[in-house]
Design an enzyme around this catalytic site. Structure first.
Site, PDB file in Angstrom:
ATOM      1  N   HIS A  54      -8.052  11.208   4.875  1.00  0.00           N
ATOM      2  CA  HIS A  54      -8.729  11.184   3.339  1.00  0.00           C
ATOM      3  C   HIS A  54      -8.967   9.940   2.878  1.00  0.00           C
ATOM      4  O   HIS A  54      -8.645   8.851   3.572  1.00  0.00           O
ATOM      5  CB  HIS A  54      -8.041  12.326   2.529  1.00  0.00           C
ATOM      6  CG  HIS A  54      -6.571  11.657   2.321  1.00  0.00           C
ATOM      7  ND1 HIS A  54      -5.469  12.442   2.736  1.00  0.00           N
ATOM      8  CD2 HIS A  54      -6.165  10.476   1.751  1.00  0.00           C
ATOM      9  CE1 HIS A  54      -4.387  11.761   2.464  1.00  0.00           C
ATOM     10  NE2 HIS A  54      -4.730  10.610   1.765  1.00  0.00           N
TER      11      HIS A  54
HETATM   12  P1  TYD Z   1      -1.572  15.031   0.932  1.00  0.00           P
HETATM   13  O1  TYD Z   1      -1.832  13.559   0.389  1.00  0.00           O
HETATM   14  O2  TYD Z   1      -2.561  15.768   0.769  1.00  0.00           O
HETATM   15  O3  TYD Z   1      -0.998  14.621   2.334  1.00  0.00           O
HETATM   16  P2  TYD Z   1      -1.993  14.737   3.837  1.00  0.00           P
HETATM   17  O4  TYD Z   1      -3.504  14.508   3.420  1.00  0.00           O
HETATM   18  O5  TYD Z   1      -1.418  13.853   4.704  1.00  0.00           O
HETATM   19  O6  TYD Z   1      -1.629  16.214   4.263  1.00  0.00           O
HETATM   20  O7  TYD Z   1      -0.444  15.543   0.277  1.00  0.00           O
HETATM   21  C1  TYD Z   1       0.291  16.785   0.647  1.00  0.00           C
HETATM   22  C2  TYD Z   1       0.664  17.611  -0.351  1.00  0.00           C
HETATM   23  O8  TYD Z   1       1.583  16.822  -1.262  1.00  0.00           O
HETATM   24  C3  TYD Z   1      -0.445  17.977  -1.380  1.00  0.00           C
HETATM   25  O9  TYD Z   1      -0.225  19.458  -1.544  1.00  0.00           O
HETATM   26  C4  TYD Z   1      -0.653  17.231  -2.628  1.00  0.00           C
HETATM   27  C5  TYD Z   1       1.217  16.739  -2.627  1.00  0.00           C
HETATM   28  N1  TYD Z   1       1.387  15.726  -3.159  1.00  0.00           N
HETATM   29  C6  TYD Z   1       1.955  15.516  -4.479  1.00  0.00           C
HETATM   30  O10 TYD Z   1       2.147  16.302  -5.122  1.00  0.00           O
HETATM   31  N2  TYD Z   1       2.039  14.216  -5.025  1.00  0.00           N
HETATM   32  C7  TYD Z   1       2.002  12.886  -3.915  1.00  0.00           C
HETATM   33  O11 TYD Z   1       2.302  11.855  -4.663  1.00  0.00           O
HETATM   34  C8  TYD Z   1       1.376  13.070  -2.819  1.00  0.00           C
HETATM   35  C9  TYD Z   1       0.953  11.961  -1.835  1.00  0.00           C
HETATM   36  C10 TYD Z   1       1.033  14.139  -2.358  1.00  0.00           C
END
Ligand code: TYD
Length: 137
Positions: A54
């Site tokens: 992303h």
């Molecule tokens: P995400 O950044 O979407 O990780 P990836 O792209 O590697 O799967 O994060 C995974 C989940 O965690 C998503 O539901 C959002 C949540 N999240 C938070 O609530 N706070 C944060 O600081 C981060 C990084 C993720």
């Protein structure tokens, strides 16, 4: 418009070697070029696994392999650069606006990520084609 005004790069962190265990540290605006608003970490990743790619519209990140190793792939829409992180005294600065993927985690690795923003889903671009459009805006 070229949104990318800085380039991803490795930053060497201070390392205090000590027979009792080494120590490294990070100070905001000194080792990372932004005010740290958030710290999160990725752990218990099965060996060989990866996280989806992303981009952040505004968020800057600084990524450290506190344990183990993994690859951070940084893509500007034209070319991809792979940074292998495997030392806890070295971090990768990722400016806003790059598509980034983390994969090939080793078993028991821990990725610590310092971010310039609080969590905001609206700052994410999760679709690569949408990212390419964003880059061309
Ligand atoms: P995400 O950044 O979407 O990780 P990836 O792209 O590697 O799967 O994060 C995974 C989940 O965690 C998503 O539901 C959002 C949540 N999240 C938070 O609530 N706070 C944060 O600081 C981060 C990084 C993720």
């Amino acid at each position: 418009m070229d949104r990318l005004i800085d380039t991803p790069h490795i930053v060497e962190l201070p390392k205090m070697p000590d027979a009792r265990g080494n120590l490294s540290f990070i100070e905001q605006c000194r080792h990372v070029p932004f005010r740290i608003q958030r710290v999160y970490w990725i752990y218990d990743v099965p060996g060989g696994e990866g996280r989806c790619g992303h981009a952040y519209r505004t968020g800057e990140e600084f990524i450290v392999a506190l344990s183990g190793s993994f690859d951070v792939k940084v893509d500007d829409g034209v070319a991809e650069t792979v940074f292998t992180l495997n030392r806890s005294y070295r971090g990768l600065y990722v400016p806003a606006g790059y598509w980034r993927t983390i994969d090939d985690f080793s078993t028991n690795s821990v990725a610590m990520v310092l971010s310039s923003t609080a969590y905001d889903e609206d700052d994410y671009i999760r679709d690569y084609n949408q990212y390419l459009k964003f880059r061309d805006e």
